[in-house]
Design a protein around this motif. Sequence first.
Motif, PDB file in Angstrom:
ATOM      1  N   LEU A 117      38.611 -14.440  -4.046  1.00  0.00           N
ATOM      2  CA  LEU A 117      39.651 -14.657  -3.051  1.00  0.00           C
ATOM      3  C   LEU A 117      39.870 -16.154  -2.834  1.00  0.00           C
ATOM      4  O   LEU A 117      41.006 -16.639  -2.811  1.00  0.00           O
ATOM      5  CB  LEU A 117      39.249 -13.978  -1.742  1.00  0.00           C
ATOM      6  CG  LEU A 117      40.205 -14.118  -0.552  1.00  0.00           C
ATOM      7  CD1 LEU A 117      41.503 -13.381  -0.829  1.00  0.00           C
ATOM      8  CD2 LEU A 117      39.547 -13.587   0.714  1.00  0.00           C
ATOM      9  N   LEU A 118      38.782 -16.902  -2.691  1.00  0.00           N
ATOM     10  CA  LEU A 118      38.876 -18.349  -2.462  1.00  0.00           C
ATOM     11  C   LEU A 118      39.535 -19.063  -3.639  1.00  0.00           C
ATOM     12  O   LEU A 118      40.295 -20.017  -3.456  1.00  0.00           O
ATOM     13  CB  LEU A 118      37.487 -18.934  -2.217  1.00  0.00           C
ATOM     14  CG  LEU A 118      36.754 -18.481  -0.949  1.00  0.00           C
ATOM     15  CD1 LEU A 118      35.323 -18.986  -0.958  1.00  0.00           C
ATOM     16  CD2 LEU A 118      37.472 -18.975   0.300  1.00  0.00           C
ATOM     17  N   LEU A 122      42.802 -13.238  -7.561  1.00  0.00           N
ATOM     18  CA  LEU A 122      43.168 -11.846  -7.297  1.00  0.00           C
ATOM     19  C   LEU A 122      44.663 -11.719  -7.042  1.00  0.00           C
ATOM     20  O   LEU A 122      45.274 -12.576  -6.403  1.00  0.00           O
ATOM     21  CB  LEU A 122      42.406 -11.324  -6.073  1.00  0.00           C
ATOM     22  CG  LEU A 122      40.882 -11.270  -6.164  1.00  0.00           C
ATOM     23  CD1 LEU A 122      40.293 -10.961  -4.791  1.00  0.00           C
ATOM     24  CD2 LEU A 122      40.427 -10.240  -7.174  1.00  0.00           C
ATOM     25  N   LEU A 123      45.246 -10.626  -7.551  1.00  0.00           N
ATOM     26  CA  LEU A 123      46.616 -10.291  -7.212  1.00  0.00           C
ATOM     27  C   LEU A 123      46.664  -9.816  -5.760  1.00  0.00           C
ATOM     28  O   LEU A 123      45.673  -9.319  -5.222  1.00  0.00           O
ATOM     29  CB  LEU A 123      47.141  -9.197  -8.136  1.00  0.00           C
ATOM     30  CG  LEU A 123      47.234  -9.539  -9.627  1.00  0.00           C
ATOM     31  CD1 LEU A 123      47.621  -8.295 -10.423  1.00  0.00           C
ATOM     32  CD2 LEU A 123      48.237 -10.658  -9.865  1.00  0.00           C
ATOM     33  N   LEU A 124      47.831  -9.937  -5.143  1.00  0.00           N
ATOM     34  CA  LEU A 124      47.971  -9.567  -3.735  1.00  0.00           C
ATOM     35  C   LEU A 124      47.564  -8.120  -3.487  1.00  0.00           C
ATOM     36  O   LEU A 124      46.845  -7.815  -2.532  1.00  0.00           O
ATOM     37  CB  LEU A 124      49.412  -9.798  -3.281  1.00  0.00           C
ATOM     38  CG  LEU A 124      49.684  -9.617  -1.782  1.00  0.00           C
ATOM     39  CD1 LEU A 124      48.846 -10.598  -0.973  1.00  0.00           C
ATOM     40  CD2 LEU A 124      51.165  -9.813  -1.482  1.00  0.00           C
ATOM     41  N   VAL A 125      47.988  -7.225  -4.368  1.00  0.00           N
ATOM     42  CA  VAL A 125      47.645  -5.804  -4.181  1.00  0.00           C
ATOM     43  C   VAL A 125      46.147  -5.580  -4.324  1.00  0.00           C
ATOM     44  O   VAL A 125      45.560  -4.753  -3.617  1.00  0.00           O
ATOM     45  CB  VAL A 125      48.445  -4.923  -5.182  1.00  0.00           C
ATOM     46  CG1 VAL A 125      48.041  -5.236  -6.626  1.00  0.00           C
ATOM     47  CG2 VAL A 125      48.248  -3.447  -4.876  1.00  0.00           C
ATOM     48  N   ASP A 126      45.501  -6.335  -5.219  1.00  0.00           N
ATOM     49  CA  ASP A 126      44.049  -6.205  -5.412  1.00  0.00           C
ATOM     50  C   ASP A 126      43.288  -6.698  -4.177  1.00  0.00           C
ATOM     51  O   ASP A 126      42.238  -6.153  -3.829  1.00  0.00           O
ATOM     52  CB  ASP A 126      43.596  -6.988  -6.642  1.00  0.00           C
ATOM     53  CG  ASP A 126      44.102  -6.361  -7.939  1.00  0.00           C
ATOM     54  OD1 ASP A 126      44.333  -5.134  -7.932  1.00  0.00           O
ATOM     55  OD2 ASP A 126      44.259  -7.087  -8.925  1.00  0.00           O
ATOM     56  N   LYS A 225      44.873 -12.834   2.904  1.00  0.00           N
ATOM     57  CA  LYS A 225      45.529 -13.425   1.732  1.00  0.00           C
ATOM     58  C   LYS A 225      45.669 -14.950   1.872  1.00  0.00           C
ATOM     59  O   LYS A 225      45.898 -15.644   0.879  1.00  0.00           O
ATOM     60  CB  LYS A 225      46.899 -12.793   1.510  1.00  0.00           C
ATOM     61  CG  LYS A 225      47.899 -13.094   2.612  1.00  0.00           C
ATOM     62  CD  LYS A 225      49.244 -12.441   2.345  1.00  0.00           C
ATOM     63  CE  LYS A 225      50.250 -12.781   3.449  1.00  0.00           C
ATOM     64  NZ  LYS A 225      51.555 -12.149   3.217  1.00  0.00           N
ATOM     65  N   GLU A 226      45.551 -15.470   3.103  1.00  0.00           N
ATOM     66  CA  GLU A 226      45.718 -16.902   3.334  1.00  0.00           C
ATOM     67  C   GLU A 226      44.397 -17.666   3.346  1.00  0.00           C
ATOM     68  O   GLU A 226      44.389 -18.882   3.519  1.00  0.00           O
ATOM     69  CB  GLU A 226      46.429 -17.119   4.675  1.00  0.00           C
ATOM     70  CG  GLU A 226      47.826 -16.518   4.742  1.00  0.00           C
ATOM     71  CD  GLU A 226      48.442 -16.636   6.113  1.00  0.00           C
ATOM     72  OE1 GLU A 226      47.695 -16.493   7.109  1.00  0.00           O
ATOM     73  OE2 GLU A 226      49.650 -16.882   6.205  1.00  0.00           O
TER      74      GLU A 226
END
Length: 360
Positions: A117-118, A122-126, A225-226
């Motif tokens: 994540l950092l 990763l894709l947004l959906v993942d 996500k941010e």
Amino acid sequence: MISNQVLQTTIDGLRSITRIDFCVIDTEGKILASTFSDAERYTEPAAAFVDSPADSQVVSGCQFFKVFDEHQMEYILLAYGDSDDVYMVGKIAVFQIQNLLIAYKERFDKDNFIKNLLLDNLLLVDIYNRAKKLHIETDVRRVVYMIEVGHDKDGNDLDHVRGIFEGKSQNFVTAIDEKNIIVVREVDPAETAEDLHRTAEVIYGLFKGDKSVHVAYGTVVNEIKEVSRSYKEARMALDVGKIFFEENNIIAYATLGIGRLIYQLPIPLCKMFIKEIFGSRSPDDFDEETLTTINKFFENSLNVSETSRQLYIHRNTLVYRLDKLQKSTGLDLRVFEDAITFKIALMVVKYMKYMESLDY
């Protein structure tokens, strides 16, 4: 995989409660943890037990158990004692170790998710699918802290930092590289900028004032996500802090000021700017007396009287030095616009030197 230290602590605790000795052996016959001294004599029987179809059996008066992790054998557990309850206690120990395996695997899965994540892997959906699977809330306010330990970190550094943040399930502590520890911290709605800084002070306090340690942190984000944005801000704050705020071991992205802009300039553009201002010269070419005078003049907001007083020189001496500097550079530091240009130029040179040091 569970560390040997955790395995040893677990069986030591069981030993103190039940008075039954234990030994944990891996599938290759290596002893990982034991509460009795002559466990070596059971390594060969344990290796043979790995290939047997039984999940438990008695060998030489010692109860052997297989410990599985999702149908994959991880350990052989030995339970040894005179009590009639050896089998039952052994099964309890197996259950305890299997639960530890589950817990450690969940921590590993979460750790792996946070790292990706950092790093924006990763894709947004993942992000949302994996967060749901790992029971990680997606709409919690979070901020990222980065701790540069100044040396190759060890497990103790990581554990010490984890010890502060284990109270909340939405806090995560991980490591991206050899020298940095990352904290993804849940932020309560009522917390202020001062609260965020106090947390950084607590983290820094773990290292007992070690000047080689730096703590930087980004801004608060509202969705999972941010989080990578707050991480990038913390990383930038760490670099910018070391360039322009050397005296500070704690730095916030929100306080970087013009240093944030200069840090994002391309080096060729910086070189062009310095050449326009100083020609073939550089601020590094000025002698120590001139640099001290310039810095003190800026510290005192271009006040001639206060600067001369703090430098213990006559006002006319300071004016002479400023006139001399004006002749050599074309910039009069008593004029606000020229002072801004000179100050930015000094910062740009600092930035260039820092980037060159990274190249080497």
